[in-house]
Write a protein that holds these residues in place. Structure first.
Motif, PDB file in Angstrom:
ATOM      1  N   LEU A  10       0.822  -1.219   0.000  1.00 36.47           N
ATOM      2  CA  LEU A  10       0.000   0.000   0.000  1.00 36.47           C
ATOM      3  C   LEU A  10       0.853   1.265   0.000  1.00 36.47           C
ATOM      4  O   LEU A  10       0.500   2.251  -0.655  1.00 36.47           O
ATOM      5  CB  LEU A  10      -0.953  -0.008   1.188  1.00 36.47           C
ATOM      6  CG  LEU A  10      -2.079  -1.040   1.126  1.00 36.47           C
ATOM      7  CD1 LEU A  10      -2.877  -1.045   2.428  1.00 36.47           C
ATOM      8  CD2 LEU A  10      -2.983  -0.778  -0.057  1.00 36.47           C
ATOM      9  N   SER A  11       1.986   1.243   0.696  1.00 33.71           N
ATOM     10  CA  SER A  11       2.838   2.437   0.709  1.00 33.71           C
ATOM     11  C   SER A  11       3.452   2.674  -0.670  1.00 33.71           C
ATOM     12  O   SER A  11       3.520   3.819  -1.126  1.00 33.71           O
ATOM     13  CB  SER A  11       3.927   2.311   1.773  1.00 33.71           C
ATOM     14  OG  SER A  11       4.821   1.275   1.464  1.00 33.71           O
ATOM     15  N   HIS A  12       3.862   1.608  -1.350  1.00 25.95           N
ATOM     16  CA  HIS A  12       4.418   1.784  -2.694  1.00 25.95           C
ATOM     17  C   HIS A  12       3.340   2.227  -3.687  1.00 25.95           C
ATOM     18  O   HIS A  12       3.603   3.043  -4.566  1.00 25.95           O
ATOM     19  CB  HIS A  12       5.071   0.494  -3.189  1.00 25.95           C
ATOM     20  CG  HIS A  12       6.443   0.270  -2.646  1.00 25.95           C
ATOM     21  ND1 HIS A  12       7.495   1.117  -2.882  1.00 25.95           N
ATOM     22  CD2 HIS A  12       6.940  -0.718  -1.859  1.00 25.95           C
ATOM     23  CE1 HIS A  12       8.573   0.671  -2.279  1.00 25.95           C
ATOM     24  NE2 HIS A  12       8.259  -0.443  -1.643  1.00 25.95           N
ATOM     25  N   ILE A  13       2.137   1.713  -3.559  1.00 22.33           N
ATOM     26  CA  ILE A  13       1.048   2.128  -4.449  1.00 22.33           C
ATOM     27  C   ILE A  13       0.694   3.596  -4.201  1.00 22.33           C
ATOM     28  O   ILE A  13       0.451   4.348  -5.156  1.00 22.33           O
ATOM     29  CB  ILE A  13      -0.178   1.210  -4.280  1.00 22.33           C
ATOM     30  CG1 ILE A  13       0.143  -0.196  -4.790  1.00 22.33           C
ATOM     31  CG2 ILE A  13      -1.401   1.767  -4.972  1.00 22.33           C
ATOM     32  CD1 ILE A  13       0.487  -0.262  -6.274  1.00 22.33           C
ATOM     33  N   ALA A  14       0.677   4.017  -2.945  1.00 24.00           N
ATOM     34  CA  ALA A  14       0.385   5.422  -2.644  1.00 24.00           C
ATOM     35  C   ALA A  14       1.460   6.331  -3.242  1.00 24.00           C
ATOM     36  O   ALA A  14       1.145   7.379  -3.821  1.00 24.00           O
ATOM     37  CB  ALA A  14       0.297   5.633  -1.133  1.00 24.00           C
ATOM     38  N   LEU A  15       2.725   5.939  -3.125  1.00 21.90           N
ATOM     39  CA  LEU A  15       3.797   6.721  -3.728  1.00 21.90           C
ATOM     40  C   LEU A  15       3.685   6.727  -5.246  1.00 21.90           C
ATOM     41  O   LEU A  15       3.918   7.753  -5.896  1.00 21.90           O
ATOM     42  CB  LEU A  15       5.158   6.174  -3.302  1.00 21.90           C
ATOM     43  CG  LEU A  15       5.543   6.420  -1.845  1.00 21.90           C
ATOM     44  CD1 LEU A  15       6.755   5.592  -1.461  1.00 21.90           C
ATOM     45  CD2 LEU A  15       5.810   7.894  -1.600  1.00 21.90           C
ATOM     46  N   ALA A  16       3.309   5.590  -5.830  1.00 19.95           N
ATOM     47  CA  ALA A  16       3.154   5.508  -7.287  1.00 19.95           C
ATOM     48  C   ALA A  16       2.032   6.423  -7.758  1.00 19.95           C
ATOM     49  O   ALA A  16       2.170   7.110  -8.772  1.00 19.95           O
ATOM     50  CB  ALA A  16       2.876   4.070  -7.710  1.00 19.95           C
ATOM     51  N   LEU A  17       0.922   6.437  -7.044  1.00 18.75           N
ATOM     52  CA  LEU A  17      -0.186   7.318  -7.437  1.00 18.75           C
ATOM     53  C   LEU A  17       0.208   8.784  -7.332  1.00 18.75           C
ATOM     54  O   LEU A  17      -0.143   9.597  -8.190  1.00 18.75           O
ATOM     55  CB  LEU A  17      -1.413   7.032  -6.576  1.00 18.75           C
ATOM     56  CG  LEU A  17      -2.113   5.705  -6.846  1.00 18.75           C
ATOM     57  CD1 LEU A  17      -3.219   5.473  -5.818  1.00 18.75           C
ATOM     58  CD2 LEU A  17      -2.670   5.662  -8.251  1.00 18.75           C
ATOM     59  N   GLY A  18       0.945   9.133  -6.287  1.00 17.57           N
ATOM     60  CA  GLY A  18       1.398  10.516  -6.139  1.00 17.57           C
ATOM     61  C   GLY A  18       2.355  10.932  -7.243  1.00 17.57           C
ATOM     62  O   GLY A  18       2.304  12.057  -7.735  1.00 17.57           O
TER      63      GLY A  18
ATOM     64  N   LEU B 148       8.109  -2.488  -7.301  1.00 16.18           N
ATOM     65  CA  LEU B 148       8.460  -2.786  -5.919  1.00 16.18           C
ATOM     66  C   LEU B 148       7.246  -3.262  -5.123  1.00 16.18           C
ATOM     67  O   LEU B 148       7.366  -4.125  -4.247  1.00 16.18           O
ATOM     68  CB  LEU B 148       9.066  -1.544  -5.257  1.00 16.18           C
ATOM     69  CG  LEU B 148      10.508  -1.248  -5.620  1.00 16.18           C
ATOM     70  CD1 LEU B 148      10.862   0.180  -5.256  1.00 16.18           C
ATOM     71  CD2 LEU B 148      11.433  -2.212  -4.919  1.00 16.18           C
ATOM     72  N   ALA B 149       6.080  -2.715  -5.422  1.00 19.29           N
ATOM     73  CA  ALA B 149       4.864  -3.129  -4.726  1.00 19.29           C
ATOM     74  C   ALA B 149       4.538  -4.585  -5.016  1.00 19.29           C
ATOM     75  O   ALA B 149       4.145  -5.336  -4.123  1.00 19.29           O
ATOM     76  CB  ALA B 149       3.693  -2.228  -5.122  1.00 19.29           C
ATOM     77  N   MET B 150       4.712  -5.006  -6.258  1.00 23.76           N
ATOM     78  CA  MET B 150       4.431  -6.395  -6.605  1.00 23.76           C
ATOM     79  C   MET B 150       5.420  -7.342  -5.920  1.00 23.76           C
ATOM     80  O   MET B 150       5.038  -8.423  -5.482  1.00 23.76           O
ATOM     81  CB  MET B 150       4.468  -6.598  -8.121  1.00 23.76           C
ATOM     82  CG  MET B 150       3.456  -5.748  -8.882  1.00 23.76           C
ATOM     83  SD  MET B 150       1.816  -5.657  -8.154  1.00 23.76           S
ATOM     84  CE  MET B 150       1.226  -7.285  -8.404  1.00 23.76           C
ATOM     85  N   LEU B 151       6.669  -6.937  -5.799  1.00 24.52           N
ATOM     86  CA  LEU B 151       7.642  -7.752  -5.091  1.00 24.52           C
ATOM     87  C   LEU B 151       7.349  -7.773  -3.601  1.00 24.52           C
ATOM     88  O   LEU B 151       7.568  -8.786  -2.937  1.00 24.52           O
ATOM     89  CB  LEU B 151       9.062  -7.246  -5.343  1.00 24.52           C
ATOM     90  CG  LEU B 151      10.190  -8.020  -4.672  1.00 24.52           C
ATOM     91  CD1 LEU B 151      10.234  -9.453  -5.194  1.00 24.52           C
ATOM     92  CD2 LEU B 151      11.517  -7.333  -4.898  1.00 24.52           C
TER      93      LEU B 151
END
Length: 125
Positions: A84-92, A109-112
């Motif tokens: 969730l933290s990587h997805i939030a950073l990706a969306l930003g 990185l989120a998938m890993l």
């Protein structure tokens, strides 16, 4: 091009901070005998988090039952939050045109982060 993108990733994409977080997490996990396999996975993600451009994630041959059990434990305890933290950073980052390549790396990185056991990080062709 990969070198330039990796340098920009370290400076602007949060690569150094991500590397440091995974490195410290891996060191803390390796202090206990039970946490060593999880610490090794943190070190794998730290390497990818520092220099993600030019690397791919592939499935390791011969998925084991132990790896599957460790993935489930990882997913329940830490994987969802890291994902969730990587997805939030990706969306930003995806909001800006310049941030789209960095957003793609955060998704990688989120998938890993969901299931790190049984995955290999290798150089992209």
């Amino acid at each position: 091009m990969r070198l330039l993108l990796n340098i920009l990733w370290i400076i602007f994409g949060g690569g150094f901070v991500i590397w440091l977080e995974y490195l410290l997490g891996g060191l803390l996990l390796c202090l206990t005998i039970v946490g060593i396999p999880f610490g090794v996975q943190c070190f794998k993600m730290a390497g990818l988090g520092l220099l993600p451009f030019g690397k791919d994630i592939v499935d390791a041959p011969g998925e084991s039952t132990i790896g599957c059990v460790l993935n489930v434990f990882w997913l329940v305890v830490a994987g969802v939050w890291i994902f969730l933290s990587h997805i939030a950073l990706a969306l930003g980052l995806a909001v800006t045109i310049i941030g789209i390549p960095f957003a793609i790396q955060h998704v990688k990185l989120a998938m890993l982060a969901l299931t790190p056991f049984g995955k290999l990080v290798r150089e992209a062709p």
